[in-house]
Design an enzyme around this catalytic site. Sequence first.
Site, PDB file in Angstrom:
ATOM      1  CB  ALA A 174      -5.745   6.269 -27.863  1.00  0.00           C
ATOM      2  CB  ALA A 175      -0.779   7.951 -27.281  1.00  0.00           C
ATOM      3  CG  ASN A 194       8.699  15.121 -19.432  1.00  0.00           C
ATOM      4  OD1 ASN A 194       7.695  15.438 -18.805  1.00  0.00           O
ATOM      5  ND2 ASN A 194       9.291  15.952 -20.305  1.00  0.00           N
ATOM      6  CB  VAL A 234      11.504   9.801 -27.576  1.00  0.00           C
ATOM      7  CG1 VAL A 234      12.318  10.382 -26.437  1.00  0.00           C
ATOM      8  CG2 VAL A 234      10.279  10.644 -27.894  1.00  0.00           C
ATOM      9  N   GLY A 272      12.710  14.808 -23.081  1.00  0.00           N
ATOM     10  CA  GLY A 272      11.900  16.024 -23.236  1.00  0.00           C
ATOM     11  C   GLY A 272      12.161  17.020 -22.117  1.00  0.00           C
ATOM     12  CB  ALA A 273      14.791  17.176 -19.644  1.00  0.00           C
ATOM     13  CB  SER A 297      -1.971  12.586 -19.799  1.00  0.00           C
ATOM     14  OG  SER A 297      -3.020  13.550 -19.709  1.00  0.00           O
ATOM     15  CE1 TYR A 320      -0.549  14.090 -24.699  1.00  0.00           C
ATOM     16  CE2 TYR A 320      -2.550  14.118 -23.369  1.00  0.00           C
ATOM     17  CZ  TYR A 320      -1.179  14.327 -23.486  1.00  0.00           C
ATOM     18  OH  TYR A 320      -0.461  14.770 -22.403  1.00  0.00           O
TER      19      TYR A 320
HETATM   20  N1  LIG Z   1       1.016  20.358 -19.686  1.00  0.00           N
HETATM   21  C1  LIG Z   1      -0.026  19.592 -19.390  1.00  0.00           C
HETATM   22  O1  LIG Z   1      -1.122  20.076 -19.105  1.00  0.00           O
HETATM   23  C2  LIG Z   1       0.141  18.085 -19.377  1.00  0.00           C
HETATM   24  C3  LIG Z   1      -0.937  17.336 -18.885  1.00  0.00           C
HETATM   25  C4  LIG Z   1      -0.817  15.951 -18.862  1.00  0.00           C
HETATM   26  C5  LIG Z   1       0.338  15.350 -19.313  1.00  0.00           C
HETATM   27  N2  LIG Z   1       1.372  16.110 -19.788  1.00  0.00           N
HETATM   28  C6  LIG Z   1       2.559  15.397 -20.250  1.00  0.00           C
HETATM   29  O2  LIG Z   1       3.695  15.904 -19.579  1.00  0.00           O
HETATM   30  C7  LIG Z   1       4.849  15.743 -20.417  1.00  0.00           C
HETATM   31  C8  LIG Z   1       5.560  17.088 -20.542  1.00  0.00           C
HETATM   32  O3  LIG Z   1       4.704  18.016 -21.170  1.00  0.00           O
HETATM   33  P1  LIG Z   1       4.884  19.597 -21.073  1.00  0.00           P
HETATM   34  O4  LIG Z   1       3.563  20.142 -20.771  1.00  0.00           O
HETATM   35  O5  LIG Z   1       6.066  19.945 -20.243  1.00  0.00           O
HETATM   36  O6  LIG Z   1       5.170  19.911 -22.630  1.00  0.00           O
HETATM   37  P2  LIG Z   1       6.232  20.881 -23.351  1.00  0.00           P
HETATM   38  O7  LIG Z   1       5.771  20.962 -24.765  1.00  0.00           O
HETATM   39  O8  LIG Z   1       6.416  22.123 -22.576  1.00  0.00           O
HETATM   40  O9  LIG Z   1       7.573  20.035 -23.285  1.00  0.00           O
HETATM   41  C9  LIG Z   1       7.708  18.818 -23.991  1.00  0.00           C
HETATM   42  C10 LIG Z   1       9.166  18.610 -24.342  1.00  0.00           C
HETATM   43  O10 LIG Z   1       9.244  17.374 -25.078  1.00  0.00           O
HETATM   44  C11 LIG Z   1      10.123  17.588 -26.171  1.00  0.00           C
HETATM   45  N3  LIG Z   1       9.839  16.666 -27.268  1.00  0.00           N
HETATM   46  C12 LIG Z   1       8.810  16.710 -28.148  1.00  0.00           C
HETATM   47  N4  LIG Z   1       8.945  15.747 -29.072  1.00  0.00           N
HETATM   48  C13 LIG Z   1      10.080  15.067 -28.756  1.00  0.00           C
HETATM   49  C14 LIG Z   1      10.765  13.975 -29.342  1.00  0.00           C
HETATM   50  N5  LIG Z   1      10.319  13.382 -30.460  1.00  0.00           N
HETATM   51  N6  LIG Z   1      11.905  13.528 -28.751  1.00  0.00           N
HETATM   52  C15 LIG Z   1      12.386  14.128 -27.636  1.00  0.00           C
HETATM   53  N7  LIG Z   1      11.790  15.198 -27.050  1.00  0.00           N
HETATM   54  C16 LIG Z   1      10.654  15.649 -27.618  1.00  0.00           C
HETATM   55  C17 LIG Z   1       9.892  19.034 -26.578  1.00  0.00           C
HETATM   56  O11 LIG Z   1      10.982  19.537 -27.360  1.00  0.00           O
HETATM   57  C18 LIG Z   1       9.736  19.720 -25.226  1.00  0.00           C
HETATM   58  O12 LIG Z   1      10.975  20.157 -24.710  1.00  0.00           O
HETATM   59  C19 LIG Z   1       4.325  15.204 -21.753  1.00  0.00           C
HETATM   60  O13 LIG Z   1       4.457  13.807 -21.785  1.00  0.00           O
HETATM   61  C20 LIG Z   1       2.859  15.581 -21.716  1.00  0.00           C
HETATM   62  O14 LIG Z   1       2.087  14.758 -22.536  1.00  0.00           O
HETATM   63  C21 LIG Z   1       1.291  17.453 -19.830  1.00  0.00           C
END
Ligand SMILES: NC(=O)c1ccc[n+]([C@@H]2O[C@H](COP(=O)([O-])OP(=O)(O)OC[C@H]3O[C@@H](n4cnc5c(N)ncnc54)[C@H](O)[C@@H]3O)[C@@H](O)[C@H]2O)c1
Length: 246
Positions: A152-153, A85, A59, A13-14, A137, A150
């Site tokens: 729960a996951a 991620n 993923v 997810g980068a 998270s 979410y």
């Molecule tokens: N932003 C927040 O407030 C927050 C808070 C807690 C946790 N998180 C966690 O941090 C991580 C990153 O989140 P973010 O805020 O940067 O989100 P984002 O939506 O900006 O980025 C997520 C990335 O994951 C990719 N992705 C989605 N489904 C996918 C799949 N099936 N296979 C591969 N890649 C996939 C997307 O294309 C995207 O590039 C996530 O795990 C999210 O749950 C985010």
Amino acid sequence: MGKLTDKITIVTGAGQGIGRGIAEKLAAEGATVVVTDVNEVTAKETAEAIGGAGIRTDVTSRESTAAMVEQVTNRFGRIDALVNNAGWDKAGPFVDSDPADWDRVVQINLYGVLNTCKAVLPVLAEQGHGSVVNIASDAGRVGSSGEAVYSAAKGGVIAFTKSIAREMARSQVNANAVCPGPADTALFASIGGDDPKLREALTKAIPFRRLAQPSDLAGVVAFLASDEAAYVTGQTVSVSGGLTMS
Ligand SMILES: NC(=O)c1ccc[n+]([C@@H]2O[C@H](COP(=O)([O-])OP(=O)(O)OC[C@H]3O[C@@H](n4cnc5c(N)ncnc54)[C@H](O)[C@@H]3O)[C@@H](O)[C@H]2O)c1
């Protein structure tokens, strides 16, 4: 010398957000970063920006993750760190939720971690070294209203991380979870963060009075992926500007 010089690392997810911030930091610390994302365009963009390799990987698919890992081991011969991620959420009260969305949330956030670990952990065990950093998270630690499935996951990701930390310790492989609080990304905007009122209320509730930026998460992840953290395993680290403590 950076703390990740010569390390072969994979970040899922980068293509954007926190994952992109992590990929940039790992590269800045000297790592070779395999940038993976379900979005091939953004994966390649991040890879181009940091001089790494970009590979489309979904993923939720064991075939896709296994093929990616095979490509990485064929090309580089080893994997030093895996950062799980990739994540997704859809906010709303649980009682109004659509079970089809539960599947998607669990597939991406929990099965995504299982799928990459299934492919990568045998490689790390065989090598007798390696690090796994799972982005969970704070929702998975303390709950979050509107994010029940979410949470729960992500709680599952935290428990899974502790269990593989135990199983993999004999191979000198460590595994830790990083729990972001509210972070200023597209995902956060999509679950209500684009509402200025909610943004302001949350910002006020955070002791540091600002949302996290991807770079706030990236430093901790780089540390946990490095040899400096080799003796740290099974831990859950919140990066939330003080919103949650303990
Ligand atoms: N932003 C927040 O407030 C927050 C808070 C807690 C946790 N998180 C966690 O941090 C991580 C990153 O989140 P973010 O805020 O940067 O989100 P984002 O939506 O900006 O980025 C997520 C990335 O994951 C990719 N992705 C989605 N489904 C996918 C799949 N099936 N296979 C591969 N890649 C996939 C997307 O294309 C995207 O590039 C996530 O795990 C999210 O749950 C985010």
